[in-house]
Write an enzyme that holds these catalytic residues in place. Structure first.
Site, PDB file in Angstrom:
ATOM      1  N   SER A   1       0.828  -1.199   0.000  1.00 39.80           N
ATOM      2  CA  SER A   1       0.000   0.000   0.000  1.00 39.80           C
ATOM      3  C   SER A   1       0.873   1.264   0.000  1.00 39.80           C
ATOM      4  O   SER A   1       1.678   1.454  -0.906  1.00 39.80           O
ATOM      5  CB  SER A   1      -0.975  -0.049   1.185  1.00 39.80           C
ATOM      6  OG  SER A   1      -1.986   0.927   1.057  1.00 39.80           O
TER       7      SER A   1
ATOM      8  N   ASP B   1     -10.173  -5.148  -3.781  1.00 37.81           N
ATOM      9  CA  ASP B   1      -9.582  -4.115  -2.925  1.00 37.81           C
ATOM     10  C   ASP B   1     -10.485  -2.880  -2.890  1.00 37.81           C
ATOM     11  O   ASP B   1     -10.647  -2.213  -3.913  1.00 37.81           O
ATOM     12  CB  ASP B   1      -8.188  -3.735  -3.454  1.00 37.81           C
ATOM     13  CG  ASP B   1      -7.384  -2.886  -2.483  1.00 37.81           C
ATOM     14  OD1 ASP B   1      -8.005  -2.101  -1.733  1.00 37.81           O
ATOM     15  OD2 ASP B   1      -6.148  -2.987  -2.480  1.00 37.81           O
TER      16      ASP B   1
ATOM     17  N   HIS C   1      -7.911  -5.475   0.563  1.00 40.19           N
ATOM     18  CA  HIS C   1      -6.674  -4.696   0.747  1.00 40.19           C
ATOM     19  C   HIS C   1      -5.805  -5.389   1.795  1.00 40.19           C
ATOM     20  O   HIS C   1      -5.692  -4.957   2.937  1.00 40.19           O
ATOM     21  CB  HIS C   1      -7.020  -3.268   1.172  1.00 40.19           C
ATOM     22  CG  HIS C   1      -5.869  -2.314   1.065  1.00 40.19           C
ATOM     23  ND1 HIS C   1      -5.269  -2.000  -0.133  1.00 40.19           N
ATOM     24  CD2 HIS C   1      -5.190  -1.607   2.010  1.00 40.19           C
ATOM     25  CE1 HIS C   1      -4.285  -1.141   0.075  1.00 40.19           C
ATOM     26  NE2 HIS C   1      -4.216  -0.889   1.365  1.00 40.19           N
TER      27      HIS C   1
END
Length: 232
Positions: free
Chosen positions: A119, A174, A208
């Protein structure tokens, strides 16, 4: 711990089981620490590789109502057109480049050092590799994006990593960093470095986060890009 709020504790490290001839520096996501990722790499480790999982400094994050949390730089929004913390991204990237320099001083050449991240950490890893004059072994970019993308290709004009191998992984479920953002990033990377060196993998149903199949792909990528010295 003394110092200002930009200080961060020492990285979580998975030492090499024998003499370290390669290193992976992996950067966690927003609000996290390096500890969980160090545990993940301990599960897929290779005996000649040192895994370094630094912790981001704590700072107020605009995206989260200015609450303080571990963050490599400020984030104003998660859509592709959101403003970006250019000064913070460049400062964080310089800190990672200094970390690479330290490993070189410790005896591991930069071409045996891989950057990675998840991320926000993956975004910083990509930006750092593309702007670095240190030749690196590769990048593992999980559930992330390329920050300051409009600054490229100028930002990467002096990069030593025009042929760097990138493994980019993204879940198709996600909700935070949508798959389309990852796909656009992969397409952009292919215009900045050798397109044959960019691998983009999608994982069905993955939100995610990471998953075992993805970590196995990461393990294989590290094994390929950082083989034991005797096999070079």
């Amino acid at each position: 711990m003394c110092g200002n709020n930009m200080s961060a504790p020492l990285p979580a490290i998975v030492p090499a089981a024998r003499k370290a001839t390669a290193a992976v520096i992996f950067l966690h996501g927003l609000g996290d620490t390096g500890h969980g990722w160090a545990e993940s790499f301990a599960g897929i480790r290779m005996p000649h590789v040192k895994y370094i999982c630094p912790h981001a400094p704590t700072m107020p994050v605009s995206l989260n109502m200015r609450m303080s949390m571990p963050s490599w730089f400020d984030i104003y929004g998660l859509n592709p057109n959101a403003d970006e913390d250019e000064a913070g991204i460049k400062r964080a990237s310089d800190n990672i480049k200094a970390m690479i320099d330290q490993e070189v001083k410790n005896g591991i050449p930069s071409h045996r050092i891989m950057l990675g991240g998840f991320s926000q950490g993956g975004a910083l890893a990509l930006y750092t590799a593309l702007t670095s004059q240190q030749k690196l072994a590769g990048v593992v970019a999980l559930s992330c994006w390329l920050p300051l993308r409009t600054s490229f290709p100028q930002a990467s004009a002096n990069s030593a990593n025009k042929d760097i191998h990138v493994l980019q992984c993204h879940g198709d479920a996600d909700p935070l960093v949508p798959l389309a953002f990852g796909s656009q990033t992969a397409d952009r990377l292919k215009t900045l470095i050798n397109p044959a060196s960019v691998t983009f993998k999608k994982y069905q149903g993955l939100p995610h986060s990471a998953c075992p199949d993805e970590m196995l792909d990461v393990k294989r990528f590290i094994e390929k890009q950082l083989p034991p010295i005797s096999e070079l």
